[in-house]
Design a protein around this motif. Structure first.
Motif, PDB file in Angstrom:
ATOM      1  N   LEU A 475       7.275  -6.187  -4.124  1.00 43.21           N
ATOM      2  CA  LEU A 475       6.835  -4.845  -4.490  1.00 43.21           C
ATOM      3  C   LEU A 475       7.036  -3.866  -3.332  1.00 43.21           C
ATOM      4  CD1 LEU A 475       5.372  -3.343  -6.844  1.00 43.21           C
ATOM      5  CD2 LEU A 475       3.241  -3.839  -5.661  1.00 43.21           C
ATOM      6  N   TRP A 476       6.704  -4.300  -2.129  1.00 44.29           N
ATOM      7  CA  TRP A 476       6.850  -3.444  -0.964  1.00 44.29           C
ATOM      8  C   TRP A 476       8.321  -3.144  -0.693  1.00 44.29           C
ATOM      9  CZ3 TRP A 476       4.981   0.086   1.855  1.00 44.29           C
ATOM     10  CH2 TRP A 476       5.405   0.308   3.161  1.00 44.29           C
ATOM     11  N   GLU A 477       9.195  -4.118  -0.862  1.00 43.98           N
ATOM     12  CA  GLU A 477      10.623  -3.895  -0.654  1.00 43.98           C
ATOM     13  C   GLU A 477      11.161  -2.859  -1.631  1.00 43.98           C
ATOM     14  OE1 GLU A 477      12.256  -7.746  -1.057  1.00 43.98           O
ATOM     15  OE2 GLU A 477      11.803  -8.384   1.000  1.00 43.98           O
ATOM     16  N   ALA A 478      10.708  -2.918  -2.885  1.00 40.34           N
ATOM     17  CA  ALA A 478      11.162  -1.942  -3.874  1.00 40.34           C
ATOM     18  C   ALA A 478      10.646  -0.551  -3.555  1.00 40.34           C
ATOM     19  CB  ALA A 478      10.711  -2.367  -5.270  1.00 40.34           C
ATOM     20  N   MET A 479       9.441  -0.447  -3.030  1.00 41.25           N
ATOM     21  CA  MET A 479       8.873   0.864  -2.702  1.00 41.25           C
ATOM     22  C   MET A 479       9.550   1.468  -1.475  1.00 41.25           C
ATOM     23  SD  MET A 479       4.840   0.078  -3.378  1.00 41.25           S
ATOM     24  CE  MET A 479       4.311   1.748  -2.993  1.00 41.25           C
ATOM     25  N   ARG A 480       9.962   0.637  -0.540  1.00 43.53           N
ATOM     26  CA  ARG A 480      10.581   1.147   0.684  1.00 43.53           C
ATOM     27  C   ARG A 480      11.912   1.824   0.420  1.00 43.53           C
ATOM     28  NH1 ARG A 480      10.980  -3.492   5.003  1.00 43.53           N
ATOM     29  NH2 ARG A 480      12.173  -1.845   6.035  1.00 43.53           N
ATOM     30  N   THR A 481      12.637   1.393  -0.605  1.00 36.76           N
ATOM     31  CA  THR A 481      13.926   2.020  -0.901  1.00 36.76           C
ATOM     32  C   THR A 481      13.763   3.455  -1.374  1.00 36.76           C
ATOM     33  OG1 THR A 481      13.928   1.270  -3.210  1.00 36.76           O
ATOM     34  CG2 THR A 481      14.878  -0.211  -1.553  1.00 36.76           C
ATOM     35  N   ASN A 482      12.573   3.786  -1.892  1.00 35.51           N
ATOM     36  CA  ASN A 482      12.268   5.142  -2.382  1.00 35.51           C
ATOM     37  C   ASN A 482      13.137   5.535  -3.564  1.00 35.51           C
ATOM     38  OD1 ASN A 482      10.331   7.082  -1.975  1.00 35.51           O
ATOM     39  ND2 ASN A 482      11.621   8.379  -0.700  1.00 35.51           N
ATOM     40  N   GLN A 483      13.813   4.571  -4.172  1.00 30.04           N
ATOM     41  CA  GLN A 483      14.678   4.851  -5.310  1.00 30.04           C
ATOM     42  C   GLN A 483      14.412   3.927  -6.486  1.00 30.04           C
ATOM     43  OE1 GLN A 483      18.685   4.587  -3.815  1.00 30.04           O
ATOM     44  NE2 GLN A 483      18.600   6.553  -2.762  1.00 30.04           N
ATOM     45  N   ASP A 484      13.843   2.756  -6.236  1.00 34.91           N
ATOM     46  CA  ASP A 484      13.663   1.753  -7.287  1.00 34.91           C
ATOM     47  C   ASP A 484      12.245   1.785  -7.846  1.00 34.91           C
ATOM     48  OD1 ASP A 484      16.268   0.917  -6.838  1.00 34.91           O
ATOM     49  OD2 ASP A 484      15.652  -0.482  -5.285  1.00 34.91           O
ATOM     50  N   TRP A 485      11.773   2.980  -8.216  1.00 28.58           N
ATOM     51  CA  TRP A 485      10.407   3.085  -8.718  1.00 28.58           C
ATOM     52  C   TRP A 485      10.259   2.471 -10.098  1.00 28.58           C
ATOM     53  CZ3 TRP A 485       6.561   4.088  -5.538  1.00 28.58           C
ATOM     54  CH2 TRP A 485       6.852   4.741  -4.343  1.00 28.58           C
ATOM     55  N   GLU A 486      11.341   2.382 -10.859  1.00 24.44           N
ATOM     56  CA  GLU A 486      11.238   1.698 -12.139  1.00 24.44           C
ATOM     57  C   GLU A 486      11.015   0.204 -11.937  1.00 24.44           C
ATOM     58  OE1 GLU A 486      15.679   2.223 -11.238  1.00 24.44           O
ATOM     59  OE2 GLU A 486      13.804   3.314 -11.003  1.00 24.44           O
ATOM     60  N   ASN A 487      11.593  -0.373 -10.861  1.00 23.18           N
ATOM     61  CA  ASN A 487      11.310  -1.767 -10.532  1.00 23.18           C
ATOM     62  C   ASN A 487       9.860  -1.940 -10.105  1.00 23.18           C
ATOM     63  OD1 ASN A 487      14.261  -1.141 -10.026  1.00 23.18           O
ATOM     64  ND2 ASN A 487      14.326  -3.352  -9.931  1.00 23.18           N
ATOM     65  N   VAL A 488       9.318  -0.951  -9.394  1.00 21.02           N
ATOM     66  CA  VAL A 488       7.907  -0.984  -9.014  1.00 21.02           C
ATOM     67  C   VAL A 488       7.032  -0.993 -10.261  1.00 21.02           C
ATOM     68  CG1 VAL A 488       6.071   0.282  -7.846  1.00 21.02           C
ATOM     69  CG2 VAL A 488       8.337   0.131  -6.803  1.00 21.02           C
ATOM     70  N   ALA A 489       7.352  -0.128 -11.221  1.00 16.50           N
ATOM     71  CA  ALA A 489       6.575  -0.074 -12.462  1.00 16.50           C
ATOM     72  C   ALA A 489       6.641  -1.407 -13.202  1.00 16.50           C
ATOM     73  CB  ALA A 489       7.092   1.049 -13.354  1.00 16.50           C
ATOM     74  N   TYR A 490       7.804  -2.029 -13.217  1.00 15.83           N
ATOM     75  CA  TYR A 490       7.981  -3.341 -13.879  1.00 15.83           C
ATOM     76  C   TYR A 490       7.076  -4.390 -13.248  1.00 15.83           C
ATOM     77  CZ  TYR A 490      10.475  -7.707 -15.016  1.00 15.83           C
ATOM     78  OH  TYR A 490      10.804  -8.980 -15.415  1.00 15.83           O
ATOM     79  N   MET A 491       7.047  -4.449 -11.926  1.00 15.62           N
ATOM     80  CA  MET A 491       6.214  -5.447 -11.253  1.00 15.62           C
ATOM     81  C   MET A 491       4.729  -5.133 -11.394  1.00 15.62           C
ATOM     82  SD  MET A 491       8.413  -6.439  -7.835  1.00 15.62           S
ATOM     83  CE  MET A 491       9.295  -4.902  -7.585  1.00 15.62           C
ATOM     84  N   VAL A 492       4.364  -3.856 -11.379  1.00 17.92           N
ATOM     85  CA  VAL A 492       2.960  -3.484 -11.570  1.00 17.92           C
ATOM     86  C   VAL A 492       2.490  -3.902 -12.961  1.00 17.92           C
ATOM     87  CG1 VAL A 492       1.409  -1.511 -11.831  1.00 17.92           C
ATOM     88  CG2 VAL A 492       2.948  -1.623  -9.886  1.00 17.92           C
ATOM     89  N   ILE A 493       3.335  -3.705 -13.972  1.00 17.44           N
ATOM     90  CA  ILE A 493       2.969  -4.118 -15.332  1.00 17.44           C
ATOM     91  C   ILE A 493       2.785  -5.629 -15.406  1.00 17.44           C
ATOM     92  CG2 ILE A 493       3.852  -4.282 -17.690  1.00 17.44           C
ATOM     93  CD1 ILE A 493       5.069  -1.520 -17.308  1.00 17.44           C
ATOM     94  N   LEU A 494       3.671  -6.386 -14.749  1.00 19.21           N
ATOM     95  CA  LEU A 494       3.513  -7.845 -14.730  1.00 19.21           C
ATOM     96  C   LEU A 494       2.205  -8.244 -14.054  1.00 19.21           C
ATOM     97  CD1 LEU A 494       7.114  -9.121 -13.853  1.00 19.21           C
ATOM     98  CD2 LEU A 494       5.966  -9.176 -16.061  1.00 19.21           C
ATOM     99  N   ILE A 495       1.872  -7.588 -12.948  1.00 27.42           N
ATOM    100  CA  ILE A 495       0.618  -7.897 -12.255  1.00 27.42           C
ATOM    101  C   ILE A 495      -0.577  -7.578 -13.137  1.00 27.42           C
ATOM    102  CG2 ILE A 495      -0.822  -7.265 -10.285  1.00 27.42           C
ATOM    103  CD1 ILE A 495       1.810  -6.711  -8.754  1.00 27.42           C
ATOM    104  N   LEU A 496      -0.537  -6.438 -13.837  1.00 27.07           N
ATOM    105  CA  LEU A 496      -1.635  -6.068 -14.737  1.00 27.07           C
ATOM    106  C   LEU A 496      -1.788  -7.092 -15.863  1.00 27.07           C
ATOM    107  CD1 LEU A 496      -1.123  -2.205 -15.046  1.00 27.07           C
ATOM    108  CD2 LEU A 496      -2.922  -3.407 -13.810  1.00 27.07           C
ATOM    109  N   LEU A 497      -0.665  -7.563 -16.405  1.00 24.84           N
ATOM    110  CA  LEU A 497      -0.741  -8.568 -17.466  1.00 24.84           C
ATOM    111  C   LEU A 497      -1.363  -9.867 -16.956  1.00 24.84           C
ATOM    112  CD1 LEU A 497       2.723  -8.053 -19.231  1.00 24.84           C
ATOM    113  CD2 LEU A 497       0.472  -7.449 -20.109  1.00 24.84           C
ATOM    114  N   VAL A 498      -0.957 -10.283 -15.769  1.00 23.99           N
ATOM    115  CA  VAL A 498      -1.516 -11.512 -15.196  1.00 23.99           C
ATOM    116  C   VAL A 498      -3.008 -11.352 -14.936  1.00 23.99           C
ATOM    117  CG1 VAL A 498      -1.505 -12.983 -13.146  1.00 23.99           C
ATOM    118  CG2 VAL A 498       0.651 -12.326 -14.212  1.00 23.99           C
ATOM    119  N   VAL A 499      -3.419 -10.230 -14.359  1.00 22.07           N
ATOM    120  CA  VAL A 499      -4.838  -9.983 -14.093  1.00 22.07           C
ATOM    121  C   VAL A 499      -5.625  -9.948 -15.404  1.00 22.07           C
ATOM    122  CG1 VAL A 499      -6.486  -8.296 -13.213  1.00 22.07           C
ATOM    123  CG2 VAL A 499      -4.438  -8.826 -11.898  1.00 22.07           C
ATOM    124  N   PHE A 500      -5.061  -9.332 -16.433  1.00 25.82           N
ATOM    125  CA  PHE A 500      -5.729  -9.267 -17.735  1.00 25.82           C
ATOM    126  C   PHE A 500      -5.937 -10.663 -18.314  1.00 25.82           C
ATOM    127  CE2 PHE A 500      -5.216  -9.135 -22.387  1.00 25.82           C
ATOM    128  CZ  PHE A 500      -6.336  -8.381 -22.732  1.00 25.82           C
TER     129      PHE A 500
END
Length: 518
Positions: A475-500
């Motif tokens: 997640l941090w690697e995707a955020m550092r590029t400052n361009q792959d925010w859709e990849n960040v959203a994808y991983m955040v959704i996966l984390i939310l699903l796992v937590v749920f």
């Protein structure tokens, strides 16, 4: 009610009708104190300045990047022609031809180096002079004068006319060729940009902005700029913004276009996959009814391989890192609860009467808890290197202190009657603890362990960002590029699903442990 009766009631309930002044003003004082604290916090943290200086346009673009993607063509000026190019890894593949970008071509004269023109004119023929000199049909005559032949005096040496011509500087030549002379980019509706050599026209919301381009010198507007265009200084680049549809930067040497589309580009197959640019129906038809694309594997196997190894989204690697995060949380929580369980008995005053042992263990638990999990993760990342082992160790150390405190306090609050009953029948000390104490605290212990397992699933994501493994690092690697925010959203959704999922599993198990049906 008479006055006498009212006075009698007030006398009987003096604590209600005659409260002290501070008690009557308590609510007002609390509200005033909270308001003053909020004002102090607003001033101390300069919240107003932060809000006023915030670049909300960039924040909005980042949020839009979570659910959309951009196509980024660049249009460079090249004299009387234009050069339209796309990034190397464009979502449109190696030969992008989007419908919203149209070009016009014409024959133009372009200035090129004379040597290049000569090469083109001769069709690329090689000269007679090779690497070792002139390649004549007849062999060179052998002359006297030694191994290298006769050495003529330097005064008699003369340059050939061809050599003199080659040494002289040559003026640039002109060539006629077909090139792009106009490009029109549509942003939907009446919004579009038309780029021509030396001139750019932008139309948006019924307004037209005309810009004169002096190549590699300046950008000058014909008239005032509309509100959707900005220019920091005269002659500088002009930025036009069209909201969610995108924007463009018009410079003195090129036009950078950012065209935005809703959705996640190439989520299932990247541009290298044979299934890329197919509709869902075409993909399913190819998988189940089409001829084999590769002879050594089925189309279904190829499709799964292309999906998992998608170069843009890296599904396989993301899932693996997410599994690492779950294992880190589980292993760290289990190990911490297993160690804290026996230590909590020694730390409880009613179980272990030795005060020195009680205090030493409680201070040990305080030390483990006082160091944040993120600090432990940094420490173990330096000790073991980046990876899941550092994350497991950080969770283990932090939760051992937390579990030790919670378990020991639960043991100190048990009902001694059950323990005394077991002791009264002559049971051994170990049996007294087993049958008189453990049944009272075991549901509480397990419930707390399940809650921390769920909580550590989220915490493992954070500590992964500092190198402790798991999806946090991804997640941090995707955020550092400052361009792959859709990849960040994808991983955040996966984390939310796992937590749920783990939250529901934890609640279900806790309810069963305390004897209550879900």
């Amino acid at each position: 009610m008479t006055e006498i009766e009212a006075n009698a009631i007030a006398a009987r309930h003096a604590d209600v009708f005659h409260r002290p002044l501070m008690e009557r003003l308590r609510g007002v004082i609390i509200i005033t104190a909270i308001a003053l604290y909020m004002v102090f916090a607003w001033w101390f943290f300069a919240i107003g300045q932060v809000i006023s200086n915030g670049n909300w346009d960039i924040a909005g673009s980042y949020l839009a990047d979570w659910v959309s993607y951009e196509i980024r063509p660049d249009i460079e000026y090249d004299g009387d022609a234009l050069d339209v190019s796309f990034p190397r890894f464009s979502p449109l593949g190696s030969d992008p031809r989007p419908e919203w970008l149209t070009t016009e071509t014409a024959m133009v004269e372009r200035r090129v180096a004379a040597s290049a023109a000569a090469g083109n004119a001769t069709g690329g023929a090689t000269s007679g002079a090779g690497f070792l000199g002139s390649l004549d049909a007849e062999p060179a005559k052998k002359e006297d004068g030694g191994f290298l032949g006769a050495m003529a005096p330097s005064s008699t040496t003369t340059e050939s006319p061809a050599t003199e011509a080659e040494a002289a500087p040559q003026a640039p030549a002109t060539m006629r060729e077909e090139a792009v002379v106009s490009a029109d980019i549509s942003f939907g509706g009446d919004t579009h940009i038309r780029v021509q050599p030396g001139f750019v026209t932008v139309t948006h919301r019924g307004e037209t902005l005309e810009l004169d381009i002096e190549e590699r010198v300046s950008v000058n507007a014909r008239g005032p700029l509309p509100e959707w265009a900005s220019q920091r200084a005269p002659g500088a680049k002009v930025i036009v913004r069209f909201g969610f549809a995108g924007r463009a930067e018009i410079e003195d040497d090129e036009v950078k276009v950012r065209r935005r589309f809703i959705g996640w580009e190439n989520f299932f197959f990247d541009t290298r996959s044979p299934y890329w640019d197919m509709s869902a129906g075409e993909v399913l038809g190819t998988i189940f009814f089409g001829d084999r694309i590769e002879a050594d594997r089925s189309n279904l196997s190829l499709a799964w391989n292309n999906f998992v190894n998608n170069a843009d989204w890296q599904h396989g690697d993301v899932w693996l890192k997410l599994l690492q995060t779950i294992v880190m949380a589980f292993a760290g929580t289990v190990l911490a609860s297993m160690l804290a369980f026996p230590l909590a008995f020694a730390a409880a005053r009613n179980i272990m009467p030795n005060r020195v042992v009680n205090q030493v263990l409680k201070r040990f638990f305080d030390f483990l808890r006082s160091v944040d999990m993120l600090i432990w993760a940094l420490f173990f990342t330096r000790a073991f290197g980046p990876g899941p082992l550092a994350g497991i160790s950080a969770i283990f150390f932090t939760d051992t202190g937390t579990f030790g405190k919670l378990y020991s306090e639960a043991l100190e609050n048990i009902d001694d009657k059950q323990r005394e009953g077991v002791r009264s029948v002559g049971a051994a000390p170990a049996s007294v603890q087993r049958y008189g104490v453990v049944p009272q605290v075991l549901p509480v212990f397990l419930s707390q362990a399940l809650y921390f397992w769920e909580s550590n699933t989220r915490s493992a994501t954070i500590i992964g960002a500092v190198g402790a493994g798991g999806i946090g690092l991804k997640l941090w690697e995707a955020m550092r590029t400052n361009q792959d925010w859709e990849n960040v959203a994808y991983m955040v959704i996966l984390i939310l699903l796992v937590v749920f999922v783990f939250d529901n599993i934890s609640n279900l198990l806790r309810q069963r442990l305390i004897g209550r049906q879900p």
